[in-house]
Design a protein around this motif. Structure first.
Motif, PDB file in Angstrom:
ATOM      1  N   MET A   1      33.901 -11.079 -24.061  1.00 59.63           N
ATOM      2  CA  MET A   1      34.168 -11.791 -22.838  1.00 59.63           C
ATOM      3  C   MET A   1      34.748 -10.857 -21.771  1.00 59.63           C
ATOM      4  O   MET A   1      34.349 -10.913 -20.615  1.00 59.63           O
ATOM      5  CB  MET A   1      35.123 -12.950 -23.171  1.00 59.63           C
ATOM      6  N   THR A   2      35.705 -10.033 -22.182  1.00 59.89           N
ATOM      7  CA  THR A   2      36.332  -9.122 -21.224  1.00 59.89           C
ATOM      8  C   THR A   2      35.327  -8.108 -20.680  1.00 59.89           C
ATOM      9  O   THR A   2      35.359  -7.790 -19.485  1.00 59.89           O
ATOM     10  CB  THR A   2      37.506  -8.387 -21.898  1.00 59.89           C
ATOM     11  N   ILE A   3      34.460  -7.626 -21.538  1.00 61.20           N
ATOM     12  CA  ILE A   3      33.441  -6.666 -21.105  1.00 61.20           C
ATOM     13  C   ILE A   3      32.501  -7.327 -20.103  1.00 61.20           C
ATOM     14  O   ILE A   3      32.104  -6.710 -19.107  1.00 61.20           O
ATOM     15  CB  ILE A   3      32.656  -6.113 -22.322  1.00 61.20           C
ATOM     16  N   ALA A   4      32.159  -8.586 -20.337  1.00 60.62           N
ATOM     17  CA  ALA A   4      31.270  -9.301 -19.408  1.00 60.62           C
ATOM     18  C   ALA A   4      31.936  -9.453 -18.039  1.00 60.62           C
ATOM     19  O   ALA A   4      31.295  -9.262 -17.002  1.00 60.62           O
ATOM     20  CB  ALA A   4      30.904 -10.664 -19.977  1.00 60.62           C
ATOM     21  N   VAL A   5      33.218  -9.773 -18.026  1.00 64.64           N
ATOM     22  CA  VAL A   5      33.949  -9.888 -16.760  1.00 64.64           C
ATOM     23  C   VAL A   5      33.997  -8.528 -16.063  1.00 64.64           C
ATOM     24  O   VAL A   5      33.811  -8.442 -14.844  1.00 64.64           O
ATOM     25  CB  VAL A   5      35.363 -10.452 -17.000  1.00 64.64           C
ATOM     26  N   LEU A   6      34.244  -7.463 -16.827  1.00 71.92           N
ATOM     27  CA  LEU A   6      34.268  -6.122 -16.248  1.00 71.92           C
ATOM     28  C   LEU A   6      32.919  -5.767 -15.627  1.00 71.92           C
ATOM     29  O   LEU A   6      32.866  -5.217 -14.520  1.00 71.92           O
ATOM     30  CB  LEU A   6      34.660  -5.078 -17.301  1.00 71.92           C
ATOM     31  N   VAL A   7      31.829  -6.085 -16.298  1.00 73.71           N
ATOM     32  CA  VAL A   7      30.494  -5.794 -15.767  1.00 73.71           C
ATOM     33  C   VAL A   7      30.259  -6.560 -14.469  1.00 73.71           C
ATOM     34  O   VAL A   7      29.754  -6.002 -13.479  1.00 73.71           O
ATOM     35  CB  VAL A   7      29.408  -6.113 -16.822  1.00 73.71           C
ATOM     36  N   VAL A   8      30.658  -7.818 -14.431  1.00 78.52           N
ATOM     37  CA  VAL A   8      30.478  -8.620 -13.215  1.00 78.52           C
ATOM     38  C   VAL A   8      31.311  -8.040 -12.072  1.00 78.52           C
ATOM     39  O   VAL A   8      30.832  -7.932 -10.932  1.00 78.52           O
ATOM     40  CB  VAL A   8      30.855 -10.098 -13.479  1.00 78.52           C
ATOM     41  N   VAL A   9      32.537  -7.647 -12.357  1.00 78.32           N
ATOM     42  CA  VAL A   9      33.405  -7.092 -11.315  1.00 78.32           C
ATOM     43  C   VAL A   9      32.874  -5.738 -10.840  1.00 78.32           C
ATOM     44  O   VAL A   9      32.927  -5.433  -9.641  1.00 78.32           O
ATOM     45  CB  VAL A   9      34.859  -6.986 -11.837  1.00 78.32           C
ATOM     46  N   VAL A  10      32.344  -4.932 -11.735  1.00 75.83           N
ATOM     47  CA  VAL A  10      31.767  -3.639 -11.347  1.00 75.83           C
ATOM     48  C   VAL A  10      30.559  -3.856 -10.441  1.00 75.83           C
ATOM     49  O   VAL A  10      30.407  -3.176  -9.419  1.00 75.83           O
ATOM     50  CB  VAL A  10      31.405  -2.803 -12.594  1.00 75.83           C
ATOM     51  N   ILE A  11      29.714  -4.788 -10.790  1.00 75.79           N
ATOM     52  CA  ILE A  11      28.546  -5.078  -9.945  1.00 75.79           C
ATOM     53  C   ILE A  11      28.992  -5.587  -8.584  1.00 75.79           C
ATOM     54  O   ILE A  11      28.453  -5.195  -7.543  1.00 75.79           O
ATOM     55  CB  ILE A  11      27.598  -6.079 -10.644  1.00 75.79           C
TER      56      ILE A  11
END
Length: 162
Positions: A1-11
């Motif tokens: 879940m945290t990795i998914a949030v990080l990917v969204v924030v990076v994009i």
């Protein structure tokens, strides 16, 4: 879940700016294309985003280390006096050593924070039982109050330090 949030924030970090870019421009820029304005913007923003992720990770590790060393889940630089020690070093550098560059401020703050952290740990380690979370918090709070007083003593007589 945290990795998914990080990917969204990076994009989001790469795509949001003074000029909005599309997902196609992001993919093209990551593929090496710098032909369009969008790809050039993404190329600049990628380094900002990478730096932000690295700094965030470093701050997280520093906080975890501080809490682990002090065995206190509430330990932070404010409670342990580190921020006031850094501030005192910068103020003394400005007032007495003519410090005026941003790089000088950063290095003075790093040195002041390090000296204060060692001082608080040494004071908190004195007495029976060594360094306990309570003694470290008390030593840090007392050091923070003292540093705040010294900052006021340095700044008050000088009108040129704001």
């Amino acid at each position: 879940m945290t990795i998914a949030v990080l990917v969204v924030v990076v994009i989001a970090s790469v795509s949001i700016g003074s000029r909005a870019v599309t997902l196609d421009e992001i993919v093209a820029a990551l593929g090496g294309s710098t032909d369009g304005l969008g790809e050039a913007a993404v190329t600049k923003r990628v380094w900002r985003t990478v730096l932000a992720v690295l700094v965030g990770a470093a701050l997280g590790v520093a906080g975890a280390v501080m809490q682990g060393v002090t065995r206190n889940p509430l330990a932070d630089p404010g409670i342990l006096g580190v921020t006031m020690g850094a501030s005192l070093a910068v103020v003394v550098g400005i007032a007495w050593f003519g410090l005026w560059t941003y790089t000088g401020y950063i290095w003075a703050a790093i040195v002041g924070a390090a000296i204060t952290a060692v001082f608080v740990y040494v004071v908190g380690s004195l007495g029976r039982g060594g360094a306990t979370p309570l003694k470290l918090a008390l030593a840090g709070t007392a050091t923070s109050a003292a540093a705040s007083s010294f900052i006021s003593a340095v700044v008050l007589p000088r009108g040129d330090i704001a």
